[in-house]
Write an enzyme that holds these catalytic residues in place. Structure first.
Site, PDB file in Angstrom:
ATOM      1  NE  ARG A   1      43.369  39.357  41.474  1.00 56.60           N
ATOM      2  CZ  ARG A   1      43.969  38.884  42.252  1.00 56.60           C
ATOM      3  NH1 ARG A   1      43.821  38.329  43.351  1.00 56.60           N
ATOM      4  NH2 ARG A   1      45.345  39.092  42.036  1.00 56.60           N
TER       5      ARG A   1
ATOM      6  CD  GLU B   1      31.235  37.344  44.074  1.00 57.81           C
ATOM      7  OE1 GLU B   1      31.749  36.810  44.906  1.00 57.81           O
ATOM      8  OE2 GLU B   1      32.050  37.438  43.176  1.00 57.81           O
TER       9      GLU B   1
ATOM     10  CD  GLU C   1      37.242  30.322  50.365  1.00 57.34           C
ATOM     11  OE1 GLU C   1      36.518  31.506  49.716  1.00 57.34           O
ATOM     12  OE2 GLU C   1      36.681  29.172  50.070  1.00 57.34           O
TER      13      GLU C   1
END
Length: 230
Positions: free
Chosen positions: A163, A172, A104
């Site tokens: 999202r 976040e 990733e």
């Protein structure tokens, strides 16, 4: 592009390293889901982003610090991310039967996407930026960090922001839409380079995840470098 791909192929054959696939995309684009999809193949070794490692650097939550103050912590975070990605990208597979290594994001992503954006937004002073660029250039010159394929999960910033808010990661919660727009622009610029270094497979990841998975299935042969799947 063809010359770069040929060089990459030769380097891979000489070092007998696995086919390297970097799953790229903005925060919340579905990279982790994509990685998990390919865990079912025994020839594939997958590596999600080492978020837990970033959350505990000798007791310090570097990811949390970054989002709390981008100006103060971008240099330390990008320096550490480069190191963690480098370890993942260049370490030999744990199983000799592994012929595909999938991770990733990549060292190249750190350099050409996030470091460039941090410099553009003045999160990095020029001396800090030059240190990170020099570190990357040394790495690129002295180690084989080449990629064979980039799978780009392309999204709009608005979709991934929604999202991100829904999944509720603590670090976040303070990330503004503006930052996701900056990351998106950096991705678009980086992956439009004629010398990006490998083929880029772009998948529309604004859609429901089931349609993204359908595309991953459709392109499995390409994503796994033509290796037999089992």
């Amino acid at each position: 592009m063809s010359n770069i791909k040929n060089i990459t192929t030769v380097a891979r054959s000489l070092t007998k390293r696995p086919f390297r696939v970097s799953i790229e995309g903005n925060i919340g684009s579905g990279k982790s889901t994509c990685i998990k999809h390919f865990e079912k193949y025994s020839i594939v070794e997958t590596h999600a982003e080492p978020i837990q490692e970033w959350r505990n650097v000798s007791g310090h939550n570097l990811l949390g610090l970054l989002y709390s103050d981008l100006n103060k912590w971008s240099f330390a975070f990008e320096h550490y991310v480069h190191l963690s990605r480098l370890k993942i990208q260049t370490s030999p597979p744990s199983n000799p039967n592994v012929s595909v290594k999938m991770f990733e994001r990549s060292v190249q992503n750190s350099r050409h996407c996030f470091v460039e954006n941090a410099k553009k937004q003045n999160f990095l002073h020029d001396p800090q930026y030059q240190v990170l660029v020099t570190w990357f250039e040394y790495t690129e010159k002295n180690l084989d960090i080449s990629l064979d394929l980039i799978v780009y999960l392309r999204t709009t910033p608005e979709v991934v922001w929604e999202r991100m808010m829904n999944r509720g990661r603590a670090e976040e919660s303070e990330v503004p839409l503006e930052y996701l727009q900056q990351v998106h622009e950096s991705y678009e610029k980086w992956l439009s380079f004629p010398d990006v270094g490998c083929e880029v497979l772009t998948i529309d990841a604004n859609r429901d995840i089931k349609y993204v998975i359908e595309d991953l299935e459709r392109y499995t042969y390409k994503i796994l470098g033509g290796n037999h799947t089992n």
